[in-house]
Design a protein around this motif. Sequence first.
Motif, PDB file in Angstrom:
ATOM      1  N   GLY A   1       6.878   0.226   6.195  1.00  0.00           N
ATOM      2  CA  GLY A   1       7.140   1.330   5.278  1.00  0.00           C
ATOM      3  C   GLY A   1       7.656   0.852   3.937  1.00  0.00           C
ATOM      4  O   GLY A   1       7.247   1.364   2.883  1.00  0.00           O
ATOM      5  N   LEU A   2       8.532  -0.149   3.954  1.00  0.00           N
ATOM      6  CA  LEU A   2       9.113  -0.670   2.717  1.00  0.00           C
ATOM      7  C   LEU A   2       8.040  -1.223   1.785  1.00  0.00           C
ATOM      8  O   LEU A   2       7.995  -0.885   0.600  1.00  0.00           O
ATOM      9  N   LEU A   3       7.172  -2.051   2.309  1.00  0.00           N
ATOM     10  CA  LEU A   3       6.147  -2.674   1.477  1.00  0.00           C
ATOM     11  C   LEU A   3       5.053  -1.676   1.097  1.00  0.00           C
ATOM     12  O   LEU A   3       4.494  -1.751  -0.001  1.00  0.00           O
ATOM     13  N   SER A   4       4.751  -0.752   1.996  1.00  0.00           N
ATOM     14  CA  SER A   4       3.759   0.275   1.668  1.00  0.00           C
ATOM     15  C   SER A   4       4.223   1.120   0.496  1.00  0.00           C
ATOM     16  O   SER A   4       3.449   1.423  -0.416  1.00  0.00           O
ATOM     17  N   ARG A   5       5.498   1.488   0.495  1.00  0.00           N
ATOM     18  CA  ARG A   5       6.029   2.291  -0.617  1.00  0.00           C
ATOM     19  C   ARG A   5       5.999   1.507  -1.919  1.00  0.00           C
ATOM     20  O   ARG A   5       5.741   2.070  -2.993  1.00  0.00           O
ATOM     21  N   ALA A   6       6.251   0.189  -1.841  1.00  0.00           N
ATOM     22  CA  ALA A   6       6.191  -0.638  -3.050  1.00  0.00           C
ATOM     23  C   ALA A   6       4.791  -0.620  -3.643  1.00  0.00           C
ATOM     24  O   ALA A   6       4.613  -0.507  -4.864  1.00  0.00           O
ATOM     25  N   ALA A   7       3.775  -0.733  -2.805  1.00  0.00           N
ATOM     26  CA  ALA A   7       2.390  -0.687  -3.292  1.00  0.00           C
ATOM     27  C   ALA A   7       2.078   0.679  -3.887  1.00  0.00           C
ATOM     28  O   ALA A   7       1.421   0.786  -4.931  1.00  0.00           O
TER      29      ALA A   7
END
Length: 214
Positions: free
Chosen positions: A127-133
């Motif tokens: 979730g953390l990296l998906s939100r960054a993208a």
Amino acid sequence: MTIAVPGSLGLAGEDVRNVLALARASVHGVRFEVRPEQIELHTTVPHDRETRLGCGVALLGARLALQGHGIRPLVTLLPGPSANNAAAAIRLGGYQEPGPDVVALLHALRTHRRTWTAFPELASWRGLLSRAAEVERAWLHVQSPTELVLCTFNQGEAAEIRAGQAMQRVVLTAATVGFAVSPAHDQVSLSALRAELRPSLGNTLVPQMVLRLG
């Protein structure tokens, strides 16, 4: 001899110099032209896919550095003749104190932290990296527990610059919590990758690169 850098976007020349130094720290083949009302990002090598991805990396660095100075950057990709055919132009979009997320990303950009050795659990980083993208109008597809595919919602030169920004934000976001994410070092055939992922992604997402943990 140190070459003087003019002020821009309300910042003094020395502050502009620091912004550009941070933006160029992790990428080659780009240069900035500083004008009072805007900062232009240009390539120093042929304007191909790899340099556009690099432009995205440098552009995110410049945006974060400006935010660290309280500047809200207003970015135009491929602005055309009005900005000497730059890859991007940054103008003043107002003022805002940097939030904790910007401060953390700036710290990661300055230190290039790589502190973990074991793969984290999938649920702890997806979730953390998906939100960054998603902040950079991109999408992360989880290919395996250690492999991600960064996608954009369209093709073309602007999409590749956007992909570079998204890649850098994902890398820095991972670093803020001790993960290491980096582009795949081996050559990936984008056409083959797109054909492979079309059944799961459809025609609305365009795979741009593979990212790996570790």
